[in-house]
Design a protein around this motif. Structure first.
Motif, mmCIF file in Angstrom:
data_model
loop_
_atom_site.group_PDB
_atom_site.id
_atom_site.type_symbol
_atom_site.label_atom_id
_atom_site.label_comp_id
_atom_site.label_asym_id
_atom_site.label_seq_id
_atom_site.Cartn_x
_atom_site.Cartn_y
_atom_site.Cartn_z
ATOM 1 N N SER A 272 0.847 -1.187 0.000
ATOM 2 C CA SER A 272 0.000 0.000 0.000
ATOM 3 C C SER A 272 0.881 1.235 0.000
ATOM 4 O O SER A 272 1.950 1.259 0.602
ATOM 5 N N ILE A 273 0.422 2.270 -0.701
ATOM 6 C CA ILE A 273 1.184 3.509 -0.795
ATOM 7 C C ILE A 273 0.234 4.673 -0.616
ATOM 8 O O ILE A 273 -0.864 4.701 -1.183
ATOM 9 N N LEU A 274 0.633 5.632 0.208
ATOM 10 C CA LEU A 274 -0.233 6.752 0.542
ATOM 11 C C LEU A 274 -0.275 7.756 -0.604
ATOM 12 O O LEU A 274 0.765 8.163 -1.136
ATOM 13 N N LEU A 275 -1.496 8.177 -0.972
ATOM 14 C CA LEU A 275 -1.701 9.129 -2.064
ATOM 15 C C LEU A 275 -2.421 10.377 -1.569
ATOM 16 O O LEU A 275 -3.142 11.028 -2.315
ATOM 17 N N GLY A 276 -2.219 10.694 -0.316
ATOM 18 C CA GLY A 276 -2.886 11.848 0.277
ATOM 19 C C GLY A 276 -3.805 11.403 1.392
ATOM 20 O O GLY A 276 -4.226 10.242 1.441
ATOM 21 N N CYS A 277 -4.114 12.301 2.305
ATOM 22 C CA CYS A 277 -5.029 11.946 3.393
ATOM 23 C C CYS A 277 -5.594 13.206 4.032
ATOM 24 O O CYS A 277 -5.161 14.327 3.749
ATOM 25 N N LYS A 435 -2.117 17.528 17.478
ATOM 26 C CA LYS A 435 -0.677 17.773 17.475
ATOM 27 C C LYS A 435 0.088 16.451 17.496
ATOM 28 O O LYS A 435 1.013 16.229 16.711
ATOM 29 N N GLN A 436 -0.313 15.545 18.370
ATOM 30 C CA GLN A 436 0.343 14.238 18.443
ATOM 31 C C GLN A 436 0.138 13.454 17.159
ATOM 32 O O GLN A 436 1.011 12.697 16.734
ATOM 33 N N PHE A 437 -1.031 13.647 16.527
ATOM 34 C CA PHE A 437 -1.339 12.911 15.314
ATOM 35 C C PHE A 437 -0.262 13.120 14.252
ATOM 36 O O PHE A 437 0.236 12.166 13.652
ATOM 37 N N PHE A 438 0.113 14.364 14.022
ATOM 38 C CA PHE A 438 1.085 14.640 12.971
ATOM 39 C C PHE A 438 2.473 14.161 13.336
ATOM 40 O O PHE A 438 3.248 13.750 12.463
ATOM 41 N N GLU A 439 2.789 14.181 14.624
ATOM 42 C CA GLU A 439 4.073 13.630 15.053
ATOM 43 C C GLU A 439 4.139 12.136 14.731
ATOM 44 O O GLU A 439 5.107 11.635 14.132
ATOM 45 N N GLN A 440 3.108 11.400 15.151
ATOM 46 C CA GLN A 440 3.103 9.951 14.972
ATOM 47 C C GLN A 440 2.924 9.578 13.498
ATOM 48 O O GLN A 440 3.487 8.584 13.021
ATOM 49 N N TYR A 441 2.122 10.347 12.796
ATOM 50 C CA TYR A 441 1.916 10.120 11.356
ATOM 51 C C TYR A 441 3.254 10.154 10.623
ATOM 52 O O TYR A 441 3.536 9.310 9.767
ATOM 53 N N GLU A 442 4.099 11.134 10.956
ATOM 54 C CA GLU A 442 5.398 11.244 10.303
ATOM 55 C C GLU A 442 6.256 10.012 10.564
ATOM 56 O O GLU A 442 6.873 9.456 9.657
ATOM 57 N N ARG A 443 6.303 9.600 11.816
ATOM 58 C CA ARG A 443 7.120 8.438 12.166
ATOM 59 C C ARG A 443 6.646 7.199 11.409
ATOM 60 O O ARG A 443 7.446 6.414 10.890
ATOM 61 N N ALA A 444 5.339 7.026 11.372
ATOM 62 C CA ALA A 444 4.782 5.854 10.699
ATOM 63 C C ALA A 444 5.070 5.883 9.202
ATOM 64 O O ALA A 444 5.435 4.872 8.597
ATOM 65 N N LEU A 445 4.914 7.052 8.603
ATOM 66 C CA LEU A 445 5.087 7.149 7.159
ATOM 67 C C LEU A 445 6.541 6.965 6.744
ATOM 68 O O LEU A 445 6.831 6.361 5.705
ATOM 69 N N LYS A 448 7.125 3.423 6.537
ATOM 70 C CA LYS A 448 6.526 2.850 5.337
ATOM 71 C C LYS A 448 7.412 3.076 4.119
ATOM 72 O O LYS A 448 7.611 2.176 3.292
ATOM 73 N N VAL A 449 7.961 4.290 3.989
ATOM 74 C CA VAL A 449 8.853 4.610 2.869
ATOM 75 C C VAL A 449 10.095 3.724 2.920
ATOM 76 O O VAL A 449 10.563 3.225 1.885
ATOM 77 N N GLU A 450 10.608 3.509 4.115
ATOM 78 C CA GLU A 450 11.794 2.674 4.265
ATOM 79 C C GLU A 450 11.522 1.246 3.808
ATOM 80 O O GLU A 450 12.383 0.602 3.184
ATOM 81 N N LYS A 451 10.316 0.737 4.082
ATOM 82 C CA LYS A 451 9.971 -0.620 3.642
ATOM 83 C C LYS A 451 9.942 -0.720 2.123
ATOM 84 O O LYS A 451 10.329 -1.740 1.556
ATOM 85 N N GLU A 452 9.478 0.356 1.464
ATOM 86 C CA GLU A 452 9.488 0.333 -0.004
ATOM 87 C C GLU A 452 10.919 0.361 -0.526
ATOM 88 O O GLU A 452 11.253 -0.347 -1.481
ATOM 89 N N TYR A 453 11.773 1.173 0.096
ATOM 90 C CA TYR A 453 13.184 1.205 -0.296
ATOM 91 C C TYR A 453 13.815 -0.180 -0.162
ATOM 92 O O TYR A 453 14.575 -0.631 -1.037
ATOM 93 N N GLN A 454 13.518 -0.855 0.940
ATOM 94 C CA GLN A 454 14.079 -2.184 1.165
ATOM 95 C C GLN A 454 13.593 -3.178 0.108
ATOM 96 O O GLN A 454 14.366 -4.002 -0.389
ATOM 97 N N ALA A 455 12.294 -3.084 -0.240
ATOM 98 C CA ALA A 455 11.758 -3.974 -1.273
ATOM 99 C C ALA A 455 12.398 -3.680 -2.627
ATOM 100 O O ALA A 455 12.677 -4.602 -3.408
#
Length: 653
Positions: A272-277, A435-445, A448-455
């Motif tokens: 899955s890849i994020l296309l906006g939210c 405020k916490q949402f955007f902090e955690q969202y960044e970490r999670a995303l 996710k990007v790192e997993k695509e790089y690894q693949a």
């Protein structure tokens, strides 16, 4: 209220007989009374209940086939059973008093059932204290709000309002209502601050990357209603993977009752890849129209070919407005999840589940599904099931055999959306502040990007070995990503379960019947598939339509190709979407997720990693570097201890 001859409420009040009047002249509800809408009917019943002296509530409602509420029941609030965990001995329960009604196609509501008798005492003098009748007027709301803003004790505000009302017996609310309202006001003030903080945060990101896109929707009082954002990586990824998108509102709702709504696609690895939210305060048509239009503008007005959502009617209306030419499917995962809820009561629920599963996944043709559906309805006497009738009317939106000739890249359900939202588990939860949402969202995303790089790395430098010596398998082995080659390889190996049993020549080529042994739990089921093949241009189509639906050629087609000595396939069967040798623009976008602190942290980690690579083979140099790191760590701890400074690891400044 609308009568049979379009009379209004006052007309009915004038003609009602004396014996139909309740206490203090309240009109007694009776079967056949009509109303212009549900709200008018509920207000009528509330007025009757207030005058008689009992509390009311909305018990349940049901939607019709068109997704509009058509049936509703209002009851006495004492209708339910007593809680075992928290018994309230002073409150009688099990009251049968109720009003049931239904709406016709024009939206006119008519009372169909009425029970007036109660199993408990009623008193009109107590009506103002029932929760359903308590309310704060705009004038009364203003007073506690002003007192709260000036830091005065809340009880002073309540006392002044009691005096103004002429005594407690004339008040329409209790002190608890006043406190609850103040909590709401305080929450809204937090919302205003969050709106400014989020805008500031987005502006900082945009300063780092001009292609970062965001839009904020404010209400009349400049409070945050809805927000949408997409970074440049998502916008570039949409060019490659925006053909089919899932949109899910069911993941989480934070403490501001603002659902997180991701737009999700599938990349070349099937990830899955994020296309906006976005974050939305409402789930009505207007809100979705705003969100979809904003997203479409962000993506340069290129609408997706297909979009998958849940069964929400308002979302469906918004999609028809904003994406009139996009194919819209319902989430099969959500539909099947509801079966236990809808049929948990049925004596044959296990059999119904089994039959339905076979119908959904094994029906090769529309005719086969239609015949099986009718048999299921007849066998289990489900003719009057409203939910099933609604599903059947919209069967082209969720049953695979109706849409398998259209490309849905592995997205037959919102399974990819589910994996996206589950990816945020551990980072986000319903009590997360904005405020916490955007902090955690960044970490999670970033993860996710790192997993695509690894693949990507694995697909470039590693490969699954071929299972056969066929050139066709080697052809896909050379160009597909690991995950997609595995899917092709499963089909290639699966041809051992297939046998071509007949062939017939026709005007458009040769049609083959292929029998497959489907083995499940040591049980073998034989299924027949029809494969048409034209040798001159190597056109091949199977009745399972796996290639058209998922972009992977099926085992039945492979069996026919090998029978015809086809060693390699034309380019049209090797989708760019699944190739590992394609340079994609989104992978070249610099990842800027994170706070300045996080970015500095990453920069140092990369520098330390490079340094470690340089010295790891030399014991003396390694010891010197480790001594230096230990010295620096002690110095920094001592400095921070003396200054009393604590590092806030969650800061997004």
């Amino acid at each position: 209220m609308v009568g049979s001859d379009n009379e209004n409420v006052m007309d009915n009040m004038n003609i009602v007989e004396d014996e139909k009047l309740g206490r203090d002249g309240a009109i007694v509800p009776e079967v056949g009374m009509k109303f212009k809408d549900e709200k008018e009917m509920f207000e009528f019943y509330k007025r009757y209940a207030y005058n008689v002296g009992f509390p009311v509530r909305k018990r349940n409602s049901k939607k019709g086939d068109d997704g509009v509420v058509r049936y509703v029941t209002f009851t006495c609030s004492h209708e339910g059973r007593r809680s075992i965990k928290k018994p309230q001995a002073t409150i009688p329960t099990g009251c049968k008093a109720r009003l049931a009604a239904s709406a016709d196609i024009d939206g006119t509501w008519k009372i169909t059932v009425i029970h007036l008798d109660h199993n408990h005492k009623i008193s009109s003098f107590k009506s103002r204290l029932y929760r359903c009748n308590r309310e704060l007027s705009a004038h009364l709301k203003r007073r506690p709000e002003v007192y709260d803003m000036t830091k005065n004790p809340l009880h002073k505000s309540c006392t002044s309002v009691v005096l103004e009302a002429g005594g407690g017996e004339n008040m329409t609310y209790v002190k608890k209502d006043c406190r609850n309202y103040i909590e709401q006001v305080r929450q809204l003030r937090i919302g205003e601050g969050d709106a400014a903080a989020i805008q500031s945060y987005f502006s900082k990101i945009q300063a780092q990357c001009s292609e970062f896109y965001f839009s904020m929707d404010l209400d009349e009082e400049l409070r945050l209603k809805n927000v949408f954002w997409a970074d440049n990586r998502s916008r570039q990824a949409y060019k490659e993977f925006g053909d089919v998108v899932t949109f899910d509102t069911t993941y989480l709702t934070n403490k501001y009752d603002t659902p997180f709504v991701p737009f999700v696609g599938v990349n070349h690895h099937g990830q899955s890849i994020l296309l906006g939210c976005g974050l939305v305060s409402n789930e009505d048509t207007d809100t979705f129209v705003w969100l979809f239009k904003t997203w479409l503008q962000c993506m340069h007005d290129q609408a997706p070919h297909g979009i998958i959502t849940n069964q929400d009617r308002t979302m469906q209306n918004a999609i028809q407005i904003v994406f009139p030419n996009s194919k819209h499917r319902w989430c099969l995962w959500h539909i099947l999840k509801k079966w236990s809820e809808k049929f948990g009561y049925h004596v044959d629920k296990s059999s119904i589940f089994s039959v339905m599963h076979v119908l959904v996944y094994d029906s090769q043709t529309v005719e086969e599904f239609e015949e099986g559906w009718r048999a299921m309805i007849d066998t289990y006497d489900l003719h009057n099931n409203v939910w099933l009738s609604g599903l059947y009317e919209n069967r082209d939106r969720w049953v695979p055999c109706f849409s398998k000739t259209t490309f849905w890249p592995g997205m037959s359900t919102t399974q990819s959306s589910e994996s996206m939202t589950s990816f945020f588990d551990g980072y986000l939860h319903p009590k997360t502040s904005l405020k916490q949402f955007f902090e955690q969202y960044e970490r999670a995303l970033r993860n996710k990007v790192e997993k695509e790089y690894q693949a990507d790395f694995k697909s470039y430098f590693q490969m699954v070995p071929c299972a056969t010596k066929y050139e066709m398998e080697k052809q896909f082995h050379a160009i597909y990503t690991i995950s997609k080659f595995k899917e092709f390889q499963d089909e290639f190996i699966g041809k051992i379960y297939c046998e071509v049993i007949s062939a017939s020549e026709g005007f458009l080529g040769t049609t083959y019947e292929v029998r497959e042994d489907v083995i499940n739990d040591e049980r073998v089921k034989k299924r027949i598939f029809s494969v048409s093949f034209r040798r001159e241009n190597c056109d091949i189509i199977c009745s399972c339509h796996l290639f058209e639906f998922l972009g992977i050629i099926c085992r039945h087609a492979i069996s026919v190709l090998i029978r015809n000595d086809i060693t390699s396939l034309p380019e049209k069967y090797m989708l760019r979407r699944w190739r590992r040798d394609v340079s994609r623009s989104h992978t070249r976008v610099a990842v800027i997720y994170g706070t300045p602190r996080q970015l500095r942290y990453d920069k140092m980690c990369r520098a330390f990693a490079e340094l470690a690579d340089l010295v790891a083979d030399d014991e003396e140099q390694t010891r010197a570097i480790m001594d230096w790191i230990e010295f620096q760590s002690k110095e920094l701890r001592m400095t921070k201890s003396r200054s009393g400074c604590n590092v806030d690891e969650n800061s997004i400044s």
